[in-house]
Enzyme design. Structure first.
Site, PDB file in Angstrom:
ATOM      1  N   ILE A  72       0.959  -1.244   0.190  1.00 15.72           N
ATOM      2  CA  ILE A  72      -0.060   0.049  -0.007  1.00 15.72           C
ATOM      3  C   ILE A  72       0.890   1.356  -0.077  1.00 15.72           C
ATOM      4  O   ILE A  72       1.879   1.359   0.951  1.00 15.72           O
ATOM      5  CB  ILE A  72      -0.871  -0.006   1.312  1.00 15.72           C
ATOM      6  CG1 ILE A  72      -1.674  -1.273   1.251  1.00 15.72           C
ATOM      7  CG2 ILE A  72      -1.726   1.347   1.456  1.00 15.72           C
ATOM      8  CD1 ILE A  72      -2.856  -1.430   0.504  1.00 15.72           C
ATOM      9  N   ALA A 117       4.387   4.120   3.269  1.00 15.80           N
ATOM     10  CA  ALA A 117       4.109   2.932   2.349  1.00 15.80           C
ATOM     11  C   ALA A 117       4.060   1.592   3.453  1.00 15.80           C
ATOM     12  O   ALA A 117       4.904   1.905   4.588  1.00 15.80           O
ATOM     13  CB  ALA A 117       4.910   2.407   1.299  1.00 15.80           C
ATOM     14  N   LYS A 118       3.537   0.396   3.006  1.00 19.33           N
ATOM     15  CA  LYS A 118       3.631  -0.478   4.077  1.00 19.33           C
ATOM     16  C   LYS A 118       3.437  -1.945   3.097  1.00 19.33           C
ATOM     17  O   LYS A 118       2.454  -1.615   2.228  1.00 19.33           O
ATOM     18  CB  LYS A 118       2.754  -0.412   5.124  1.00 19.33           C
ATOM     19  CG  LYS A 118       3.291  -1.399   6.355  1.00 19.33           C
ATOM     20  CD  LYS A 118       4.339  -0.532   7.209  1.00 19.33           C
ATOM     21  CE  LYS A 118       4.953  -1.254   8.435  1.00 19.33           C
ATOM     22  NZ  LYS A 118       5.861  -0.351   9.020  1.00 19.33           N
ATOM     23  N   GLY A 119       4.115  -3.031   3.413  1.00 19.94           N
ATOM     24  CA  GLY A 119       3.780  -4.060   2.669  1.00 19.94           C
ATOM     25  C   GLY A 119       3.687  -5.246   3.395  1.00 19.94           C
ATOM     26  O   GLY A 119       4.025  -5.180   4.695  1.00 19.94           O
ATOM     27  N   ASP A 158      10.414  -5.213   8.562  1.00 19.94           N
ATOM     28  CA  ASP A 158       9.304  -4.994   9.782  1.00 19.94           C
ATOM     29  C   ASP A 158       9.295  -6.303  10.359  1.00 19.94           C
ATOM     30  O   ASP A 158      10.018  -7.145  10.457  1.00 19.94           O
ATOM     31  CB  ASP A 158       8.017  -4.542   9.033  1.00 19.94           C
ATOM     32  CG  ASP A 158       7.064  -3.929   9.885  1.00 19.94           C
ATOM     33  OD1 ASP A 158       7.232  -2.643   9.975  1.00 19.94           O
ATOM     34  OD2 ASP A 158       6.193  -4.700  10.474  1.00 19.94           O
TER      35      ASP A 158
END
Ligand code: NAD
Length: 428
Positions: A72, A117-119, A158
């Site tokens: 995202i 962002a993050k995944g 992460d």
């Protein structure tokens, strides 16, 4: 008709103490105080890109398994988007969306030229072999070749991903680019273009803002006491660096329990003990207490550095600290905020307190692009300056709007992104 945000009664939320809903609640409060234009409010609430991808992997036994992956991009108004990738069995798209927005605010507060962002990949990494994890990571990267890029979107480790994961992403991206592209990820091994000081950066940032907050309250570090919840990367480094600043560390904890010593722990001894025993429990000359007792200890500084949802409406009134520095993401629920404010506890919110990690990730990206690497001393000096500046800016904003540091931090971030958006304009 005014184009200011009109706030309808919020829809009932099933779990009000969910950290991601807590975050959106604070975003709404800050937008309201700021008097944010309704159109901009809608723009900033919606992620600019959401990718859901199926990742087929040949398992070690020859079966094909298909995993779901997400990336995202919340927005890239300030620059390329930045944010970690986590592997977790229970991750949802909504959670990733909120985490991506969080990154936007964090980067804006510490004044680095990145969006958020993050995944994530929905998987249980404990059930996958190293080879399966490698194939999963490489195929996820291949599926996202058009999204990732040093000038577009830069992942980092992460939950359940690490420097090895970043090395696989970097290698896969580089193979397709026909050259080594180190700046496509941060949190890499040192040998592959990682930065000095990256591992300690989050804990160091927590120490820097904690000392700044103690000074604001007129408390000298050498007379201060601190309690640190969580003894992983963030908690152990924060506790050790606070100890170096002469703060007396009287309480510590990990997943197995908590320990207390009113005389203060000698941190090098604690680190040695944990290295050998893998836990704090049974550390000599310490009283074993419960996690709830730890949070309720009388102290100047409390650092929750374990996980989300630790300080809630149920236990906030028992806290006896003067300052909370949120090392973890989302350790305090939105419901607890008002209780802490009434008690006069100064809360340094996660979006600034733990932003040291993304700041040194930015340094890593800069060094990779220059092909010139900095000394640890230079990294730490620059981190120190940027964290202090961010703390002063958040403090001033909170004072200007007469709000908590948390809402002040959101206002500062939202205002910066909104102003940049207005200057850039909306491309038609
Ligand atoms: P970690 O896995 O290294 O350490 C977590 C620690 O918390 C461990 O000591 C674990 O035993 C302890 N713990 C877990 N549950 C606990 C509980 N219920 N009570 C007490 N202790 C408990 O993780 P980390 O990298 O130190 O991250 C900690 C927090 O900081 C997370 O919220 C993470 O999202 C956030 N954070 C980390 C970074 C980073 O650079 N590592 C950056 C920003 C935010």
């Amino acid at each position: 008709m005014s184009n200011r945000v009109s706030y309808k009664e919020p829809a009932p939320i099933i779990n009000k103490e969910n950290p991601f809903e807590s975050m959106m609640e604070r975003f709404d409060t800050a937008s309201k105080v700021l008097g944010l234009d309704e159109g901009i409010y809608k723009y900033l609430k919606s992620p600019s890109k959401q990718v859901i991808t199926s990742i087929p992997v040949i398992m070690d036994d020859g079966r094909i398994e298909v995993f779901e992956g997400y990336r995202i991009i919340h927005n890239s108004i300030l620059g390329p988007s930045k944010g970690g990738i986590r592997y977790a069995p229970d991750i949802s798209l909504d959670e990733v969306k909120a985490l991506a927005a969080w990154m936007t605010w964090k980067c804006a507060i510490v004044n680095i030229p990145f969006g958020g962002a993050k995944g994530a990949i929905k998987c249980d990494p404990a059930k996958l072999s190293t080879h399966e994890l490698e194939r999963l990571t490489r195929r996820f990267t291949a599926n996202l070749l058009d999204v990732f890029g040093p000038e577009r979107d830069i992942p980092a480790p992460d939950m359940n991903t690490n420097d090895q994961t970043m090395a696989w992403i970097m290698d896969t991206y580089s193979m397709h680019s026909k050259r080594s592209v180190t700046a496509v990820v941060t949190g890499k091994p040192m040998i592959l273009g990682g930065s000095q000081g990256r591992r300690e950066a989050t804990g160091r940032g927590v120490m820097i803002v904690s000392i700044a907050a103690l000074q604001k309250l007129g408390i000298k570090p050498n007379t201060a006491t601190a309690v640190v919840q969580g003894f992983g990367n963030v908690g152990s480094v924060a506790a050790s660096l606070l100890y170096e600043q002469k703060v007396k560390i009287i309480g510590l904890s990990d997943i197995n329990g908590a320990i207390y010593n009113p005389e203060g722990f000698i941190m090098p001894q604690v680190l040695d003990y944990v290295e050998k025993n893998k836990s704090l429990i049974n550390f000599p000359d310490a009283e074993v207490i419960s996690n709830e007792e730890l949070l309720g200890l009388e102290c100047d500084l409390l650092v929750p550095a374990a996980r989300e949802d630790q300080i809630t409406s149920k236990n906030a009134s028992n806290l006896k600290c003067k300052i909370i520095a949120e090392g973890a993401n989302g350790p305090t629920t939105a419901k607890a905020d008002s209780i802490l404010q009434e008690k006069g506890i100064l809360v340094i919110p996660d979006i600034i307190a733990n932003a040291g990690g993304v700041t040194v990730s930015y340094f890593e990206w800069v060094q990779d692009r220059m092909g010139f690497f900095w000394t640890l001393e230079r990294v730490n000096r620059r981190l120190d300056r940027m964290m202090r500046e961010a703390f002063v800016n958040v403090y001033k904003t909170a004072a200007k709007y007469d709000v908590s540091l948390r809402i002040g931090a959101y206002i500062l971030a939202i205002d910066k992104v909104a102003k940049t958006l207005k200057i850039r304009g909306i491309y038609a």
